[in-house]
Design an enzyme around this catalytic site. Structure first.
Site, PDB file in Angstrom:
ATOM      1  N   HIS A 359       0.816  -1.210   0.000  1.00  0.00           N
ATOM      2  CA  HIS A 359       0.000   0.000   0.000  1.00  0.00           C
ATOM      3  C   HIS A 359       0.854   1.267   0.000  1.00  0.00           C
ATOM      4  O   HIS A 359       1.937   1.315   0.569  1.00  0.00           O
ATOM      5  CB  HIS A 359      -0.934   0.044   1.223  1.00  0.00           C
ATOM      6  N   ALA A 419      11.861   2.459   9.616  1.00  0.00           N
ATOM      7  CA  ALA A 419      10.742   3.304   9.191  1.00  0.00           C
ATOM      8  C   ALA A 419      11.106   4.779   9.287  1.00  0.00           C
ATOM      9  O   ALA A 419      11.779   5.210  10.220  1.00  0.00           O
ATOM     10  CB  ALA A 419       9.521   3.005  10.054  1.00  0.00           C
TER      11      ALA A 419
END
Length: 453
Positions: A359, A419
């Site tokens: 996504h 991240a």
């Protein structure tokens, strides 16, 4: 042996378009090419296209086809247009087929029937059709196969207007054609020269004029946008029926758009609203979801494209899937078992077996190794304002969410990217790369700032 002339000189004012009428697309290709391909199917000795309005663009569309071009400088009617081919065909003995560039549904079989009548001794044969509503068409008067005349609607008494058989605009002629054309007069309100006037001229010279009744659908011509849509609908229905007959499943077929250049295998499933264009090729057992758009895209057996995905110039290998809401741009290659999920864009990139990008990612000018996971929000920053650069990611790597890989850069096999990192240097194999500010917690700051401490 025969010659074929296609009349494609008309302006098409009712289309209200700058594009020449015969170049308006039907299922992705110019209308004229349907008439041209029907003509070529009969292998004519000579093939002439008469052009006029927007002729330069029409000639460009004909590039690569074995045609000769004649020009009608002034649009003075269909008989005048046909006469412009005389310079090219003066020494040709006949017979001649004549069709219109704006009548794209004529089949080679129907044209062969016209030609046969002349070869069997008729001087002229014309295609007719019986229409439920013949308004606007000239009516055919005949006895048996013999045509007695063609009466324009404005000149027809009530008993003639009741006739539903009309002139469909396709003809075959013997070698008397060009002599007869010179006898056509323009004694009408438009001061133009019309092909139906040849009926009376041929009969006056003792030559038989025969009618060949065709399928009403084939007689449909295009003069307006509404008629263009109607003809395109006919072509689509034919194409859908052909593919369903070959084993393709179409759910709500009337909602599915596809072009003649598309290739489908048995057991393909197309969901409502699917759009298939260009040189798209779909293998056995593939599935194309609702409202997906595929153009020049290859799906190998077992691949899936889910709802609302757009793929242009992409290639999905067996078991690969994209979507829903994915975008695959030219050069996107998804190898076996790759999954590209919602709001992921892939451009000019190779994703090796088993790559997952579930996504919200952009992969441009990249190569991603087998088994690698791409987290949500990952971007390969491939453009420095002047040039595009490549990002390379090794096998079984893990790219954390909201990371930016600034190309040119390489992430090694089994490497991890934390991240939120902005990676500007290569990451070695098996390493962890973290490129972000260390988190600080200031105790009580928020309460003091808001005056609640």
């Amino acid at each position: 042996m025969h010659a074929h002339v296609i009349l494609a000189a008309g302006q098409g004012t009712r289309m209200r378009s700058r594009l020449p009428k015969v170049l308006h697309p039907l299922l992705g290709k110019p209308m004229l090419l349907y008439a041209l391909e029907a003509a070529l199917a009969l292998k004519p000795e000579r093939l002439v296209v008469v052009v006029g309005h927007g002729g330069e663009k029409v000639v460009e569309a004909l590039e690569g086809y074995p045609v000769e071009v004649a020009w009608q400088k002034e649009q003075l009617g269909t008989a005048h247009a046909l006469l412009q081919a005389e310079g090219l065909l003066r020494d040709f003995p006949g017979p001649f087929l004549v069709t219109q560039g704006d009548t794209p549904l004529l089949s080679p079989r129907t044209l062969e029937a016209l030609l046969r009548r002349v070869r069997e001794g008729a001087g002229m044969a014309l295609l007719t059709a019986e229409l439920p509503d013949p308004t606007g068409y000239g009516r055919i008067l005949r006895e048996g196969e013999e045509v007695l005349g063609n009466v324009e609607e404005k000149d027809a008494p009530p008993e003639v207007r009741a006739i539903r058989e009309v002139n469909a605009g396709a003809y075959a002629f013997d070698g008397f054609l060009f002599q007869a054309l010179k006898e056509v007069r323009n004694e009408n309100a438009a001061r133009e020269y019309y092909l139906p006037d040849l009926i009376a001229i041929y009969r006056a010279h003792g030559r038989r004029v025969l009618a060949v009744r065709g399928v009403a659908e084939e007689a449909l011509g295009v003069n307006t946008r509404e008629e263009l849509a109607r003809v395109e609908g006919v072509l689509l229905r034919r194409l859908r029926a052909e593919w369903m007959g070959k084993g393709v499943r179409m759910i709500l077929p009337e909602t599915i758009y596809l072009e003649p250049s598309v290739e489908l295998a048995p057991d393909v499933t197309l969901w409502p609203g699917a759009v298939l264009k260009g040189k798209t090729r779909i293998g056995e057992g593939c599935e194309v979801g609702p409202y997906a758009v595929l153009e020049d895209t290859v799906l190998e057996p077992g691949a899936k494209v889910l709802a609302h995905t757009v793929a242009q110039g992409a290639h999905l290998h067996p078991g690969a899937s994209a979507g829903p809401f994915a975008r695959l741009r030219p050069g996107a290659v998804l190898m076996e078992e790759v999954h590209v999920g919602n709001f992921v864009e892939v451009k000019n990139s190779l994703l090796h077996k088993g790559v997952k990008a579930g996504h919200l990612a952009y992969l441009g000018d990249a190569e991603v190794g087998e088994g690698t996971n791409i987290g949500a929000g990952v971007i390969t920053a491939n453009y420095d304002g002047k040039r595009k650069h490549k990002t390379e990611i090794g096998k079984k790597a893990f790219i954390g969410s909201n990371s930016v890989l600034v190309a040119p850069v390489r992430v090694g096999d089994r490497a991890l990217v934390g991240a939120g990192s902005v990676i500007t240097q290569d990451v070695p194999e098996g390493a962890l790369a973290v490129a972000r500010e260390r988190q600080k917690n200031l105790e009580g700051y928020a309460l003091r700032k808001l005056g609640e401490g």
